[in-house]
Design a protein around this motif. Sequence first.
Motif: not given
Length: 338
Positions: A137-144, A150-151
């Motif tokens: 998963l991308s960083i944004r999707k990992s944050a979700e 994301p930070d």
Amino acid sequence: MNNYTPDDEAPALSIATVATTLNVSSHIIKTLLRKEILIYVPDNYLAHRKRIDKQEVIDGKSVARLLHRLSSLNESVPNGKIVRFDHYGIDHAKRLDLLNEIDGEYIRIAAFNFTVGLPSLALSKTLRTIGERSSSLSIRKSAEFLEVYPDAIYRLIKAKLLTARGLDERRACIEIDELTTFRENYIFTHEIARKLMCNPTNIADRIISIGIIPIHGPAIDGGLTYVFRRSDITAEVLLRINDCNTYKSRTGRGRKIVKPTNTQLGTDQETFTTLELSVKTGISIATIQHEAKYGCLSEAVINMTSSKKAFQFHSRAIGILALLSESHRWAIKKRKSK
């Protein structure tokens, strides 16, 4: 309306009636109308007015169709995230967009109760992977996936609690298995607050005040949010957190420091000055003062003079400092003994 099917003839309904049926406010019903999840009665002149009056303008069939769709429960989608509608905030309109995608490949209904209405709805949403890497998963999707910003993911990567893999010069991804393992082993403060049904603002201060030290967070390694070991947050600990009222908050205006009397401390519990605590623990006075003002030691302060430097500590400060000094991620190291 719960007894209607999409094929039945249904009467026109007022906004107030539909709001009662779905157990939401009239404002949310108007949002559903704007997103065309619900529709007006055909050829109704009120639908073209800028201000919607609370008249019988909603097509009853559209309400029946929505309820029928919400009643079709499915298994959770793979790599899915559960999105709930049990609270309303600034992102609620974005969550309502998912209702248009229920019949698609990526959105399924995990839970819905007619008697409770829309607040009982839970959707299982697939987090789409990156290109051919079906396990990342991308960083944004990992944050979700972890329900953080994301930070916060970047701070976890910097603290080596997560490992990012580079896709190209400007993109990174994280393995889904690693995110799942992280979620099984660690817990964020917002999840603890959800279990206790309380505001997460000061939840970390309350947890630290009962002696449970986070492994990551603002006062530990500069993290964006506090992270605790999931094994530390037991049912008994949750009860202690819920009953904890004598904590010092580092957010907002701040709380007045309670100055307990000798009867409150008990005759078998000692108090220490900063110098005495430094001698007993081998940690410098400057470090202890810093932790007392800004770090995890602030909850052990029982008295502070007007100069804000002459602290007096509860005996539990020794244990807290011992835990901090043993942590590999504690930024301030123990003083070398001469």
